[in-house]
Design an enzyme around this catalytic site. Structure first.
Site, mmCIF file in Angstrom:
data_model
loop_
_atom_site.group_PDB
_atom_site.id
_atom_site.type_symbol
_atom_site.label_atom_id
_atom_site.label_comp_id
_atom_site.label_asym_id
_atom_site.label_seq_id
_atom_site.Cartn_x
_atom_site.Cartn_y
_atom_site.Cartn_z
ATOM 1 N N PHE A 96 14.588 12.196 -2.879
ATOM 2 C CA PHE A 96 14.534 12.844 -4.072
ATOM 3 C C PHE A 96 14.255 14.350 -3.704
ATOM 4 C CE2 PHE A 96 12.315 14.204 -8.031
ATOM 5 C CZ PHE A 96 13.233 14.109 -8.871
ATOM 6 N N ASN A 201 4.492 11.540 -9.508
ATOM 7 C CA ASN A 201 5.640 11.722 -10.018
ATOM 8 C C ASN A 201 6.316 10.548 -9.872
ATOM 9 O OD1 ASN A 201 7.923 12.620 -11.252
ATOM 10 N ND2 ASN A 201 8.700 14.011 -9.610
ATOM 11 N N PRO A 202 6.429 9.524 -10.804
ATOM 12 C CA PRO A 202 6.919 8.024 -10.493
ATOM 13 C C PRO A 202 8.321 8.202 -10.968
ATOM 14 C CG PRO A 202 5.620 7.887 -12.398
ATOM 15 C CD PRO A 202 5.325 9.507 -11.633
HETATM 16 C C1 LIG Z 1 10.779 11.044 -8.954
HETATM 17 S S1 LIG Z 1 10.531 10.664 -7.114
HETATM 18 C C2 LIG Z 1 9.152 11.834 -6.783
HETATM 19 C C3 LIG Z 1 9.200 12.043 -5.276
HETATM 20 C C4 LIG Z 1 8.085 13.270 -5.212
HETATM 21 N N1 LIG Z 1 6.863 12.874 -5.785
HETATM 22 C C5 LIG Z 1 8.341 14.464 -6.025
HETATM 23 O O1 LIG Z 1 8.105 14.858 -7.090
HETATM 24 O O2 LIG Z 1 9.204 15.171 -5.559
HETATM 25 C C6 LIG Z 1 9.748 9.161 -7.243
HETATM 26 C C7 LIG Z 1 9.507 8.431 -5.922
HETATM 27 O O3 LIG Z 1 8.729 7.271 -6.081
HETATM 28 C C8 LIG Z 1 9.303 6.283 -4.836
HETATM 29 N N2 LIG Z 1 8.941 4.863 -5.595
HETATM 30 C C9 LIG Z 1 9.668 4.111 -6.575
HETATM 31 N N3 LIG Z 1 8.924 3.197 -6.750
HETATM 32 C C10 LIG Z 1 7.831 3.157 -5.896
HETATM 33 C C11 LIG Z 1 6.712 2.164 -5.800
HETATM 34 N N4 LIG Z 1 6.562 1.039 -6.493
HETATM 35 N N5 LIG Z 1 5.897 2.606 -4.796
HETATM 36 C C12 LIG Z 1 5.937 3.748 -4.053
HETATM 37 N N6 LIG Z 1 6.978 4.534 -4.306
HETATM 38 C C13 LIG Z 1 7.815 4.282 -5.123
HETATM 39 C C14 LIG Z 1 10.682 6.585 -4.884
HETATM 40 O O4 LIG Z 1 11.336 6.144 -3.727
HETATM 41 C C15 LIG Z 1 10.686 8.171 -4.863
HETATM 42 O O5 LIG Z 1 10.688 8.892 -3.780
#
Ligand SMILES: C[S@@+](CC[C@H](N)C(=O)[O-])C[C@H]1O[C@@H](n2cnc3c(N)ncnc32)[C@H](O)[C@@H]1O
Length: 298
Positions: A96, A201-202
């Protein structure tokens, strides 16, 4: 060879015709990246109507990069870099691209971390759930000398960037970060009650709200966008529950969300006896973008 100014105007026009949202900036950024200049150098040379270096190979490379941007590949994937607060993060396919609004989420988490009482080891323990490239957690480690930051990310591809970015930090910062490959909803079995701040930031977009921007729809990984469930909040709700387990009493949760999701997330937190001082904070444009809540003792 056309002058810098002529080339800049030509590329800007082609990017604009392709629907790129910020064509003048991206044209200058692509030229700067290709020739090893700063963006300000490109603008100055364009204003003076200087001529380019003669190397035809560089011009072929610039042409190839312009074509990729015209196909709406994100600028950051083409340059491989994304500025975020004090850091320049490496990004590319499979991770992302960090957004400017998340810099404000990071600021709020930093303020709360700075005000927190350190743990017995003298450190303030911060956990960044869904860490992606590491934008939030690595920034906190870089900007706060006594922060110890665990960063959890489920995707193998994103983890490559997370570890690359952690490795780029000075040793004194790197020694305080811990990237972890795993599911943020439950992989930190031994961290119960250990964190003073959980920041996240999910993914939170509902599955039926496919983003309009090609750069997002086609290039951000789906697992980074869609939060599952009818309203996109299945993952965020599970992460709120997990944060209650991870936080020390008195610790804070900061969670980014979509501008219409504040009420639903406040309601979810309010259903649990573990949360107090539940509120929503806004981004710089005044839109509701963050859940903030305090872990209370029961
Ligand atoms: C919206 S992006 C945010 C990335 C980073 N925190 C940022 O703000 O640039 C959400 C991230 O959550 C990860 N992700 C999604 N579901 C997850 C889970 N259950 N456990 C850990 N990571 C997860 C995705 O792969 C992605 O990298």
């Amino acid at each position: 060879m056309p002058s810098v100014g002529t080339r800049l105007r030509d590329i800007t026009r082609r990017l604009a015709d392709a629907g790129v949202p910020s064509p003048a900036h991206d044209a200058a950024a692509l030229m700067a990246h290709t020739f090893g200049w700063e963006i300000s150098d490109v603008r100055t040379a364009a204003a003076r109507d200087d001529h380019w270096p003669e190397d035809p190979l560089d011009h072929d490379l610039l042409e190839a990069r312009v074509a990729r941007r015209c196909a709406r590949e994100p600028l950051q994937h083409i340059t491989g870099k994304a500025p975020f607060r004090t850091l320049e993060l490496q990004v590319g396919a499979g991770v992302f691209v960090p957004r400017p609004e998340t810099e404000i989420v990071t600021e709020v988490a930093l303020e709360l971390a700075r005000a927190a009482k350190p743990a017995r080891d003298g450190m303030v323990h911060v956990t960044d759930l869904c860490a992606g490239s590491g934008a939030i957690g690595l920034s906190i480690a870089a900007e706060m000398d006594n922060a110890h930051v665990a960063l959890v990310e489920a995707s193998d591809e994103a983890n490559v960037y997370l570890r690359l970015n952690a490795r780029m930090l000075p040793a004194s910062v790197r020694s305080r970060v811990r990237p972890i490959l795993g599911d943020a909803r439950g992989c930190l079995h031994h961290f119960e009650g250990c964190a003073q701040v959980v920041v996240t930031n999910p993914p939170y977009i509902p599955s039926n709200a496919v983003p309009r921007d090609v750069e997002v729809r086609e290039y951000d990984p789906p697992e980074a966008l869609y939060g599952l469930g009818d309203d996109g909040l299945a993952v965020p709700r599970a992460i709120i529950d997990e944060a209650a387990r991870l936080l020390d009493v008195g610790g804070w949760l900061v969670m980014e969300h979509g501008e219409l999701q504040g009420e639903a997330l406040r309601a979810h937190a309010a259903r649990s006896e573990f949360w107090g001082d539940i509120h929503t904070r806004q981004d710089l444009t005044g839109r509701d973008r963050m859940l903030v809540a305090r872990r209370v003792g029961v």
